[in-house]
Design a protein around this motif. Sequence first.
Motif, mmCIF file in Angstrom:
data_model
loop_
_atom_site.group_PDB
_atom_site.id
_atom_site.type_symbol
_atom_site.label_atom_id
_atom_site.label_comp_id
_atom_site.label_asym_id
_atom_site.label_seq_id
_atom_site.Cartn_x
_atom_site.Cartn_y
_atom_site.Cartn_z
ATOM 1 N N UNK A 54 1.314 -0.876 0.296
ATOM 2 C CA UNK A 54 -0.123 0.575 0.020
ATOM 3 C C UNK A 54 0.948 1.347 0.077
ATOM 4 N N UNK A 55 1.760 1.049 1.305
ATOM 5 C CA UNK A 55 3.224 2.328 1.285
ATOM 6 C C UNK A 55 3.591 2.219 -0.576
ATOM 7 N N UNK A 56 3.605 1.438 -1.576
ATOM 8 C CA UNK A 56 4.741 1.729 -2.100
ATOM 9 C C UNK A 56 4.488 1.963 -3.660
ATOM 10 N N UNK A 57 2.711 2.458 -3.244
ATOM 11 C CA UNK A 57 2.257 3.041 -4.999
ATOM 12 C C UNK A 57 2.679 4.480 -4.114
ATOM 13 N N UNK A 58 1.645 4.965 -3.198
ATOM 14 C CA UNK A 58 1.265 6.438 -2.445
ATOM 15 C C UNK A 58 2.828 6.450 -2.246
ATOM 16 N N UNK A 59 3.573 5.945 -2.575
ATOM 17 C CA UNK A 59 5.416 6.755 -1.958
ATOM 18 C C UNK A 59 5.990 6.760 -3.665
ATOM 19 N N UNK A 60 4.760 6.069 -4.867
ATOM 20 C CA UNK A 60 5.995 6.147 -5.876
ATOM 21 C C UNK A 60 4.887 7.958 -6.632
ATOM 22 N N UNK A 61 3.626 7.888 -5.858
ATOM 23 C CA UNK A 61 3.521 9.232 -6.321
ATOM 24 C C UNK A 61 3.899 10.367 -5.685
ATOM 25 N N UNK B 241 6.980 10.858 -4.520
ATOM 26 C CA UNK B 241 8.239 10.981 -5.189
ATOM 27 C C UNK B 241 8.162 11.634 -6.700
ATOM 28 N N UNK B 242 6.762 11.566 -7.145
ATOM 29 C CA UNK B 242 7.302 12.139 -8.339
ATOM 30 C C UNK B 242 6.530 12.707 -8.387
ATOM 31 N N UNK B 243 5.971 13.398 -7.343
ATOM 32 C CA UNK B 243 4.889 14.522 -7.041
ATOM 33 C C UNK B 243 6.656 15.886 -5.535
ATOM 34 N N UNK B 244 7.343 15.380 -5.067
ATOM 35 C CA UNK B 244 8.152 16.056 -4.963
ATOM 36 C C UNK B 244 9.464 16.124 -5.886
ATOM 37 N N UNK B 245 9.848 15.499 -6.354
ATOM 38 C CA UNK B 245 10.531 15.319 -8.172
ATOM 39 C C UNK B 245 10.312 16.637 -9.241
ATOM 40 N N UNK C 225 17.444 20.667 -10.754
ATOM 41 C CA UNK C 225 17.729 18.711 -10.825
ATOM 42 C C UNK C 225 18.723 18.300 -10.032
ATOM 43 N N UNK C 226 19.490 19.092 -9.710
ATOM 44 C CA UNK C 226 20.705 18.393 -8.533
ATOM 45 C C UNK C 226 19.766 17.710 -6.981
ATOM 46 N N UNK C 227 18.747 18.972 -7.062
ATOM 47 C CA UNK C 227 17.703 18.290 -5.610
ATOM 48 C C UNK C 227 17.183 17.474 -5.994
ATOM 49 N N UNK C 228 16.446 17.048 -7.199
ATOM 50 C CA UNK C 228 15.577 15.805 -7.564
ATOM 51 C C UNK C 228 16.619 15.081 -8.043
#
Length: 108
Positions: free
Chosen positions: A31-38, A40-44, A85-88
């Motif tokens: 459950x956590x991995x799906x939301x974690x992916x979203x 991470x995508x948002x954070x990047x 880009x460096x932060x991402x």
Amino acid sequence: MNKTSDNKKSSFLDEVDNKERQMLYARNEEKRSEWRGFGTFGMVGWSVAVPTVFGAVLGVWLDKDYPQTFSWTLTLLIGGLFIGCALAWQWIDKENKSMHEHKNKKNE
């Protein structure tokens, strides 16, 4: 009961308890991995967008108040993009290491 029987029963209960913990951890991790992916995508996205926009806004202000022979806007926009880009990259590397640590702990 004798001592051997008690040890077997205790060993069996420990094994069942261990399996139950692994199953519960796996369910939570799925459950956590799906939301974690979203996340991470948002954070990047935000880690690239915010420094880039900040650099552009600061550049527009500098171009207006302190004009030079070069464009502050373009210079700071590119600088903000590189910083973003460096932060991402740093964020993705941290998440990747965290993911591998969880896998290693799970396999132990």
